[in-house]
Design an enzyme around this catalytic site. Structure first.
Site, PDB file in Angstrom:
ATOM      1  N   ARG A   1       0.683  -1.224  -0.033  1.00 32.01           N
ATOM      2  CA  ARG A   1      -0.014  -0.088   0.090  1.00 32.01           C
ATOM      3  C   ARG A   1       0.686   1.465  -0.080  1.00 32.01           C
ATOM      4  NH1 ARG A   1      -2.751  -1.369   5.637  1.00 32.01           N
ATOM      5  NH2 ARG A   1      -2.567  -3.432   4.872  1.00 32.01           N
ATOM      6  N   GLY A   2       0.200   2.387  -0.231  1.00 32.76           N
ATOM      7  CA  GLY A   2       0.974   3.593  -0.447  1.00 32.76           C
ATOM      8  C   GLY A   2       1.163   3.788  -2.037  1.00 32.76           C
ATOM      9  N   ALA A   3       0.965   5.266  -2.322  1.00 29.95           N
ATOM     10  CA  ALA A   3       1.049   5.115  -4.052  1.00 29.95           C
ATOM     11  C   ALA A   3       2.334   4.889  -4.492  1.00 29.95           C
ATOM     12  CB  ALA A   3       0.698   6.694  -4.190  1.00 29.95           C
TER      13      ALA A   3
ATOM     14  N   ARG B   1      -6.443  -0.513  -8.293  1.00 27.10           N
ATOM     15  CA  ARG B   1      -6.640   0.741  -7.058  1.00 27.10           C
ATOM     16  C   ARG B   1      -7.227   1.907  -7.922  1.00 27.10           C
ATOM     17  NH1 ARG B   1      -4.682   0.195  -1.949  1.00 27.10           N
ATOM     18  NH2 ARG B   1      -6.073   2.182  -1.278  1.00 27.10           N
TER      19      ARG B   1
ATOM     20  N   GLN C   1      -3.671   2.408   9.316  1.00 29.62           N
ATOM     21  CA  GLN C   1      -2.063   2.292   8.855  1.00 29.62           C
ATOM     22  C   GLN C   1      -1.171   3.191   9.661  1.00 29.62           C
ATOM     23  OE1 GLN C   1      -4.997   2.951   7.115  1.00 29.62           O
ATOM     24  NE2 GLN C   1      -4.728   2.895   4.987  1.00 29.62           N
TER      25      GLN C   1
ATOM     26  N   ASP D   1      -1.711  10.790  -2.296  1.00 36.02           N
ATOM     27  CA  ASP D   1      -1.910   9.833  -3.395  1.00 36.02           C
ATOM     28  C   ASP D   1      -2.221  10.207  -4.868  1.00 36.02           C
ATOM     29  OD1 ASP D   1      -2.546   6.711  -2.277  1.00 36.02           O
ATOM     30  OD2 ASP D   1      -3.105   8.374  -0.748  1.00 36.02           O
TER      31      ASP D   1
END
Length: 368
Positions: free
Chosen positions: A53-55, A90, A202, A243
């Site tokens: 996860r995380g852009a 996503r 998170q 993001d």
């Protein structure tokens, strides 16, 4: 960054030269588990399930997913299918589309026998570029923290952050955390207020875990605590990740970021956004009306997972049966609430002119 004193990245190529490993972030903070990705479907599943996860990390994972796809089948049809599969995982983070467009534009003109090696080389370069970008963000953000530290005469600098924009959300260093890690490593007295970041937690699960392993002082707080801390002078600056940032400087980030920006604005607390350039989307102007906001499954809100007193990992329901749930994953902070964008090319105003001047090549890419 460090885990048990050892340098670790969030994603890497295995010694076999083709399979990809990533930290399974669904298992943190209780278990450190590495997942091995061996095909494009596995890479897509890792993104969709939030194993990664995380852009920036999503973008790097997608790039390696394309490489895995080319290893299995380097045909035009397979290239198109891999792109279609990965881009659907996503909808909000722009780095995913950026990385996939980079891969496809490189691979499409090549004859199929050359595509696999080219794909792995470009995926590795995307990962290295992300690290360099984050180090640049760290250097420019460090100056902001050091300037505040100079006015506090040895008292700690209190940074509030939201969600996870640490090294687990990137390949290494992180975006919002890069200035914090550099400050800490240089001996600046820095302390981080870590929003828990419901519903996926998170902050509590990931940011606190990585800060703890690196030895950075921090305190986990409920999401609604930040405004109170700001009212009482207990926050010196806010640094969050993003993001997607629009051409005019609107910032899309984890749900709850907008409320922190409002509280910071009301209390005169600087609100900074750590912005790697691949996260700029010059094709979008108004973030509130144009950015698709991901709506995630109700179970993220209705259930929580944790470790019991006897060491078991259990998932429990916390919402009454039958109660409807809305789970918006992101919100948009208007540019007017952003003090500055910390980029690899300096701290910029959150407006079209500053972004365009700093990253003209991104405008050209958006126009293609």
């Amino acid at each position: 960054m460090k885990v048990e004193g050892k340098h670790v990245r969030s994603i890497w190529l295995e010694p076999d030269g083709w399979s990809v490993s990533a930290i399974d972030q669904r298992r943190l903070p209780h278990d450190f588990v590495v997942a091995r990705l061996t095909d494009c479907d596995a890479a897509a599943g890792a993104i969709r399930s939030m194993l990664v996860r995380g852009a920036p990390l999503i973008g790097a994972t997608a790039a390696y997913g394309m490489a895995l796809a080319m290893r299995a089948d380097a045909s035009d049809a397979a290239l198109d299918q891999a792109y279609k599969l990965l881009i659907a995982t996503r909808p909000t983070a722009i780095n995913l589309r950026w990385a996939l467009d980079e891969m496809r534009s490189l691979l499409r003109p090549l004859p199929p026998p050359q595509r696999t090696s080219a794909a792995y080389a470009r995926a590795a370069k995307i990962a290295e570029e992300d690290i360099a970008i984050n180090q640049g963000i760290g250097r420019h953000g460090l100056a902001l923290i050091e300037a505040i530290a100079a006015t506090k005469k040895g008292e700690r600098v209190n940074v509030l952050t939201h969600c996870n924009a640490g090294w687990l959300a990137t390949v290494d260093w992180g975006t919002a955390t890069a200035p914090i890690y550099l400050a800490h490593d240089r001996g600046v007295a820095v302390h981080v207020w870590v929003d828990e970041t419901r519903p996926r937690n998170q902050g509590a699960s990931l940011t606190a875990w990585e800060l703890g392993h690196h030895g950075v002082p921090h305190t986990v707080i409920p999401d609604n605590t930040g405004g109170h801390l700001m009212q009482h002078g207990m926050v010196d600056l806010v640094i969050v990740g993003t993001d997607r940032v629009t051409a005019r400087g609107d910032v899309c980030n984890k749900i709850g970021t907008y409320l922190k920006a409002l509280a910071a604005h009301d209390n005169g607390v600087p609100f900074y956004v750590a912005l790697p350039s691949p996260t700029i989307d010059f094709s979008v102007d108004d973030g509130i009306t144009e950015i698709p906001i991901e709506q995630r499954g109700a179970e993220e809100v209705t259930h929580m997972t944790g470790r019991t007193a006897d060491g078991r990992i259990e998932t429990v329901r916390i919402v009454p049966d039958g109660s409807p749930v809305a789970n918006y994953g992101f919100d948009v902070t208007p540019a007017r609430l952003v003090t500055g964008l910390i980029t690899e090319r300096g701290v910029l105003r959150a407006d079209r002119a500053a972004l365009a001047a700093a990253f003209p090549e991104r405008i050209a890419a958006a126009a293609e």
